[in-house]
Design an enzyme around this catalytic site. Structure first.
Site, PDB file in Angstrom:
ATOM      1  N   LYS A 107    -112.746  -4.559  57.015  1.00  0.00           N
ATOM      2  CA  LYS A 107    -112.349  -3.366  57.700  1.00  0.00           C
ATOM      3  C   LYS A 107    -113.621  -2.675  58.292  1.00  0.00           C
ATOM      4  O   LYS A 107    -114.740  -3.110  58.163  1.00  0.00           O
ATOM      5  CB  LYS A 107    -112.248  -2.229  56.409  1.00  0.00           C
ATOM      6  CG  LYS A 107    -111.134  -2.459  55.460  1.00  0.00           C
ATOM      7  CD  LYS A 107    -110.374  -1.009  54.680  1.00  0.00           C
ATOM      8  CE  LYS A 107    -111.864  -0.636  53.868  1.00  0.00           C
ATOM      9  NZ  LYS A 107    -111.529   0.542  53.211  1.00  0.00           N
ATOM     10  N   LYS A 159    -118.078   2.616  58.858  1.00  0.00           N
ATOM     11  CA  LYS A 159    -119.068   3.440  59.513  1.00  0.00           C
ATOM     12  C   LYS A 159    -120.503   3.097  58.782  1.00  0.00           C
ATOM     13  O   LYS A 159    -121.451   3.390  59.500  1.00  0.00           O
ATOM     14  CB  LYS A 159    -118.648   5.090  59.235  1.00  0.00           C
ATOM     15  CG  LYS A 159    -118.590   5.455  58.034  1.00  0.00           C
ATOM     16  CD  LYS A 159    -118.526   7.240  58.036  1.00  0.00           C
ATOM     17  CE  LYS A 159    -118.028   7.587  56.722  1.00  0.00           C
ATOM     18  NZ  LYS A 159    -117.008   7.236  56.045  1.00  0.00           N
ATOM     19  N   LYS A 196    -121.224  -2.682  42.375  1.00  0.00           N
ATOM     20  CA  LYS A 196    -122.447  -2.311  43.104  1.00  0.00           C
ATOM     21  C   LYS A 196    -123.672  -2.525  42.189  1.00  0.00           C
ATOM     22  O   LYS A 196    -124.775  -3.134  42.739  1.00  0.00           O
ATOM     23  CB  LYS A 196    -122.451  -1.207  43.733  1.00  0.00           C
ATOM     24  CG  LYS A 196    -121.466  -1.033  44.872  1.00  0.00           C
ATOM     25  CD  LYS A 196    -121.432   0.352  45.486  1.00  0.00           C
ATOM     26  CE  LYS A 196    -120.380   0.745  46.436  1.00  0.00           C
ATOM     27  NZ  LYS A 196    -120.379   1.987  47.056  1.00  0.00           N
TER      28      LYS A 196
END
Length: 332
Positions: free
Chosen positions: A200, A203, A119
């Site tokens: 995947k 959320k 990240k």
């Protein structure tokens, strides 16, 4: 729904958490929450890790609302309320313990965490919390005296850091912390994004067209499923490598109906029939959780009471351990 099965072997405490980075979605429910409710024992603890959602820019009001919503979903799914708590309700305890552990951790250890490397390489404006949150995760684990932490491969490295820090602290100052073990959870449903089945279901996805949220209305669930990506092969067979979209729908159908994906495909002749069967199964699987969650959220005083009681139990569990660690480190 909150009756608890027999306990783990003496002394075993298993800790699992879920981060409110977005609305709880079908993959979260089928892959983890439903299993937690079904298989929990008296040694298990579950928490909403809202502090972990702060490693990226966030909206405070949205984070607060999602935290309450996730707690309500866990209660609605049948998790025992005495095993639940919200991470930020222990912010003072965790803040103190995280500092002790940061003073035990080296920069090299923190910067080698895979998620930080991935990240931080993709962003020049990453938050310092992205570097240090594995130490906070170690504090989550060690504060509660967890002996087992069920995690996927992407989080195993963080549990290894918690183990290393616990050993180092114990060796330097005295035996305080239990050394936790990372354990692989049972294989759960691997649900993929309906609009992009190569990834995947998440959320935190920016595009929610392929995400089935636990609190979506039945009509919205059906619309999203009707638009799910398939292919032009016009055959309903379980071929994950060749037909990702169809295989994903069959995985969802199998997880909702308690069968295997290959068997689920046998009596279905068209994609329209498949989508209809999946929609029916998803709506009925999520209906009781959605309805119970809405009831819980409609009684904020009761949710506040459950949350406060969970926080107090969590504080009591960690108080002696934290006080001992502070005293041994020379600051308590």
């Amino acid at each position: 729904m909150n009756d608890r099965p027999s306990a783990h072997p003496t002394g075993v405490t298993r800790l699992s958490g879920i981060t409110p980075s977005g609305q709880v979605q079908l993959g979260n429910y089928l892959g983890a929450i439903r299993r937690w409710a079904r298989d929990n024992t008296s040694g298990d603890l579950y928490f909403v890790s809202d502090l972990h959602a702060m490693t990226v820019p966030h909206n405070p009001a949205k984070l607060r609302a999602l935290t309450r919503q996730q707690l309500a979903v866990l209660v609605a799914a049948g998790l025992p309320t005495e095993a639940l708590f919200v991470q930020s309700d222990l912010v003072r305890e965790l803040g103190a313990l995280t500092w002790l552990l940061e003073c035990t951790c080296s920069y090299g250890e923190a910067s080698r965490m895979t998620q930080f490397k991935e990240k931080s390489n993709s962003s020049t404006g990453f938050r310092l919390g992205l570097l240090t949150y594995p130490v906070l995760m170690a504090a989550d684990i060690l504060a509660q005296g967890a002996t087992e932490v069920p995690v996927g491969d992407d989080q195993r490295q963080h549990v290894e850091l918690a183990r290393a820090l616990a050993r180092r602290f114990n060796g330097a100052y005295g035996e305080v912390f239990v050394i936790p073990e990372a354990t692989l959870p049972p294989n759960g449903a691997r649900i993929r994004d309906l609009a992009e089945p190569s990834r995947k279901m998440s959320k935190s996805a920016a595009d929610t067209s392929g995400i089935l949220s636990v609190l979506d209305s039945p009509d919205l669930l059906r619309r999203k499923i009707s638009r799910a990506v398939t292919d032009n092969m016009s055959r309903v067979e379980y071929r994950p490598d060749e037909q990702r979209g169809v295989a994903n729908l069959l995985d969802i159908l199998a997880a909702c109906t308690g069968t295997c994906a290959t068997d689920a495909a046998r009596d279905i002749e068209s994609y329209a029939e498949l989508k209809g069967a999946v929609a029916d199964a998803v709506v009925e699987t999520l209906r009781p959780v959605r309805e119970r969650t809405e009831e819980i959220l409609a009684d904020p005083a009761e949710l506040d009471r459950l949350r406060a009681a969970g926080a107090e139990r969590a504080r009591q569990r960690c108080a002696h351990r934290l006080n001992s660690a502070l005293r041994l480190a020379g600051v308590g």
